[in-house]
Design a protein around this motif. Structure first.
Motif, short mmCIF file in Angstrom:
data_model
loop_
_atom_site.label_atom_id
_atom_site.label_comp_id
_atom_site.label_asym_id
_atom_site.label_seq_id
_atom_site.Cartn_x
_atom_site.Cartn_y
_atom_site.Cartn_z
N ILE A 110 0.78 -1.53 0.02
CA ILE A 110 -0.25 -0.02 -0.17
C ILE A 110 0.90 0.87 -0.31
CG2 ILE A 110 -0.08 0.20 1.93
CD1 ILE A 110 -3.34 0.77 1.91
N TYR A 111 1.88 1.32 0.52
CA TYR A 111 3.14 2.48 1.00
C TYR A 111 3.88 2.75 -0.31
CZ TYR A 111 5.79 -1.92 2.16
OH TYR A 111 6.25 -2.91 2.23
N THR A 112 3.18 2.00 -1.78
CA THR A 112 4.24 1.94 -2.65
C THR A 112 4.23 3.96 -3.20
OG1 THR A 112 2.61 0.62 -4.48
CG2 THR A 112 4.86 -0.37 -3.29
N TRP A 118 -2.21 6.40 1.23
CA TRP A 118 -4.08 7.69 1.85
C TRP A 118 -5.65 7.15 0.66
CZ3 TRP A 118 0.35 12.00 0.36
CH2 TRP A 118 1.46 11.87 1.16
N GLY A 119 -5.43 6.60 0.67
CA GLY A 119 -6.99 6.15 -0.22
C GLY A 119 -7.24 6.95 -1.35
N LEU A 120 -7.13 7.88 -1.80
CA LEU A 120 -7.34 8.40 -3.47
C LEU A 120 -7.86 7.79 -4.75
CD1 LEU A 120 -4.35 11.06 -3.02
CD2 LEU A 120 -6.16 11.50 -1.60
N GLN A 121 -7.68 6.82 -4.68
CA GLN A 121 -7.96 6.13 -6.16
C GLN A 121 -9.40 6.28 -6.18
OE1 GLN A 121 -7.64 4.71 -3.20
NE2 GLN A 121 -9.75 3.44 -2.59
N CYS A 122 -10.67 6.86 -5.22
CA CYS A 122 -11.34 7.27 -6.41
C CYS A 122 -12.16 9.13 -5.68
CB CYS A 122 -12.86 6.17 -5.48
SG CYS A 122 -12.53 4.80 -5.89
N ALA A 123 -10.98 9.51 -5.64
CA ALA A 123 -10.97 11.67 -5.09
C ALA A 123 -11.50 11.70 -7.22
CB ALA A 123 -9.58 11.04 -4.86
N SER A 124 -11.55 12.87 -6.89
CA SER A 124 -11.45 13.73 -8.11
C SER A 124 -10.49 14.31 -8.89
CB SER A 124 -12.19 14.89 -7.36
OG SER A 124 -11.53 16.01 -6.89
N SER A 125 -10.54 14.36 -9.57
CA SER A 125 -9.47 14.35 -10.85
C SER A 125 -8.32 16.04 -10.38
CB SER A 125 -9.34 15.11 -11.96
OG SER A 125 -10.27 15.39 -12.33
N ASN A 179 0.20 13.30 4.96
CA ASN A 179 -1.60 13.52 3.96
C ASN A 179 -1.04 14.47 2.59
OD1 ASN A 179 -1.92 16.05 4.89
ND2 ASN A 179 -1.87 15.76 6.97
N ILE A 180 -2.14 14.24 1.56
CA ILE A 180 -2.30 14.90 0.28
C ILE A 180 -2.00 16.77 0.69
CG2 ILE A 180 -4.26 14.81 -0.16
CD1 ILE A 180 -3.63 13.93 -3.14
N TRP A 181 -1.96 17.48 1.46
CA TRP A 181 -2.10 18.77 1.81
C TRP A 181 -0.85 18.67 2.14
CZ3 TRP A 181 -6.76 19.49 -0.17
CH2 TRP A 181 -6.98 18.65 -0.50
N ILE A 182 0.36 18.09 2.84
CA ILE A 182 1.33 18.44 3.51
C ILE A 182 2.37 18.07 2.37
CG2 ILE A 182 3.09 17.81 5.06
CD1 ILE A 182 0.90 17.57 7.18
#
Length: 514
Positions: A110-112, A118-125, A179-182
């Motif tokens: 999961i860390y690759t 961070w579970g972003l597979q279904c997040a918006s583009s 996290n994606i924000w940092i």
């Protein structure tokens, strides 16, 4: 070069110096360093090496932010039903599955990738493309804010040192993102640091040699950039089962040692020092890099003074206030915007093609090497305008065809993508050298750095287009092709510079236009 000038003579001729006429800065520089010596070669290699680290940080997100593959797992306890359909593993179906559903799993740890960690597979583009877009936005802002420092207070060398230090420090800090924000914020600062590296390196290289060697020395940076880009697939493949943070570590730490090397061993541009009134330092550098056995004299040197004082942003102000300079800069930015959208966008979109990611990225990186060699041979043989126009049209056509043949042949699609990328690389390389020749020394770094923000602007939108292109390929490669084809036509509005001397002051350049 002849030996009849008073600035590059044998020692027995020094007594006649006072009888010799005054010489311009351009003539003096040409006589001192017009012949390419070992010291200049060493300086060119050291300065151009910065492009390798630039290339790594520019495209590292191709692997760290990649969409990982997944698979369905057998039902637990020998059950016959599962919410995961292995015959249709599209992401539209995948996103209907709960994140903690045991019926599916990632193919790799999961860390690759940041997507899986961070579970972003279904997040918006927009979310998935945020880190890369933040990087390019940092490049854009950093280029505009820092670029003029190389023409004013800091100079080429010191800004190169500062840029490399910021880029390496932010790259190391990225390793600790949780996290994606940092991560996106640190990518922004990474882009700020990276923004002026290529510009400072290219300008410094070309100002340390005579006009005969400008094009060839400029190509060194493009070759090192390609080697840096090419090293990424190798680093990523070796660490394919390790954390994505490992790639940032291996690409950021060496830059720290390189920064120290530049600080102690690289010379400042003698042209810039002369324009800034620091004649003694400039003379010392010219003596250190000029061919052995030559005696230099600068007593009759006449340096034209600018009618404006150089402060932090005066270089950019004078560029915009002079009509001819502003027009050139705008046209250059339009052309480079088109080539840059393909150059930065295509590697980011390789994950959408039906080929192995490591192979496709390596193929694109390898194609930069012949692009650099093509630039090396074309730059002294073909007009700048004609070559850029042909390459832009070729790149645009192949990019559009790459979308149209998607269902016909994967091999043909990859081939067209490589031709398009190769053409865009070569066009961008030539345009950078072209831009160096269009503007005088006093504003050259500011002009080139401002122009380089145009492809970065295209790169800011590219990650979002690439993320959205998973459902429609034309959104990425089709738009890339149209943009570069149309923007390439604007090169016809620029004056040809092949074989012409470069100016050192705005007044000198204006005088040549009369």
């Amino acid at each position: 070069m002849t030996d009849s000038t008073p600035f590059l003579s044998q020692s027995e001729e020094l007594s006649d110096e006072s009888k010799q006429p005054s010489s311009s800065l351009e003539e003096t520089i040409e006589q001192c360093i017009g012949h390419f010596g070992p010291a200049q070669l060493l300086q060119a290699i050291l300065v151009s090496l910065a492009w390798a680290f630039d290339g790594q940080q520019t495209f590292v997100s191709v692997f760290t932010d990649a969409q990982p593959t997944w698979h369905c797992t057998p039902p637990p306890d020998g059950g016959r039903t599962s919410s995961c359909n292995s015959s249709s593993s599209s992401f539209s179906d995948f996103c209907q599955l709960p994140g903690d559903d045991p019926s599916w799993a990632w193919d790799k740890p999961i860390y690759t990738s940041i997507i899986s960690e961070w579970g972003l597979q279904c997040a918006s583009s927009l979310i998935r493309g945020l880190p890369a877009s933040s990087f390019f936005f940092g490049c854009l802002l950093g280029g505009l804010v820092l670029a003029t420092l190389a023409d004013s207070s800091l100079g080429r060398k010191n800004l190169l040192v500062l840029s490399c230090a910021v880029m390496s420090a932010s790259g190391i800090l990225i390793v600790f993102s949780n996290n994606i924000w940092i991560y996106s914020a640190l990518k922004f600062f990474n882009g700020v640091g990276r923004s002026t590296i290529g510009t400072c390196s290219l300008v410094l290289c070309t100002e340390l040699v005579g006009k005969r060697w400008r094009g060839q020395v400029g190509v060194l940076g493009f070759i090192f950039f390609a080697l840096g880009f090419l090293s990424l697939p190798l680093i990523a493949y070796i660490n394919r089962d390790s954390s994505w943070r490992t790639i940032y570590f291996y690409t950021s730490v060496p830059t720290i040692f390189y920064t120290i090397l530049v600080h102690f061993f690289v010379r400042e541009s003698p042209r810039w020092l002369f324009v800034r009134g620091r004649k003694e330092e400039a003379v010392s550098i010219l003596k250190s890099i000029s061919p052995a056995g030559q005696t230099l004299s600068f007593s009759n040197l006449v340096v034209e003074k600018e009618s404006w004082n150089i402060d932090t942003y005066s270089a950019l102000k004078i560029l915009l206030s002079k009509k001819w300079a502003c027009q050139r800069l705008c046209v250059v930015m339009v052309v480079i915007f088109g080539t840059g959208m393909v150059y930065y966008g295509m590697p980011l979109g390789l994950g959408n093609l039906s080929v192995n990611l490591y192979f496709s990225v390596a193929s694109n990186a390898i194609s930069e090497l012949p692009a650099s060699l093509a630039t090396f041979f074309l730059v002294d043989k073909v007009n700048r305008k004609d070559s850029v126009l042909v390459l832009c049209v070729l790149s645009g056509g192949c990019s559009i065809l790459c979308v149209l043949v998607e269902t016909v042949s994967t091999v043909l699609q990859v081939g067209l993508e490589l031709v398009s990328y190769f053409s865009a690389c070569t066009a961008l390389n030539i345009m950078l050298i072209f831009t160096l020749e269009l503007f005088p020394t006093s504003v050259r770094n500011s002009a080139l750095s401002t122009a380089r923000q145009a492809p970065v602007l295209g790169g800011t939108f590219s990650p979002v287009l690439v993320a959205a292109a998973r459902s429609n390929g034309f959104i990425s490669y089709g738009i890339f092709g149209l943009v570069i084809g149309v923007c390439g036509l604007f090169v016809l509005l620029l004056p040809e510079t092949k074989g012409k001397p470069i100016s050192d002051t705005m007044d000198e350049e204006e005088h040549r236009q009369i």
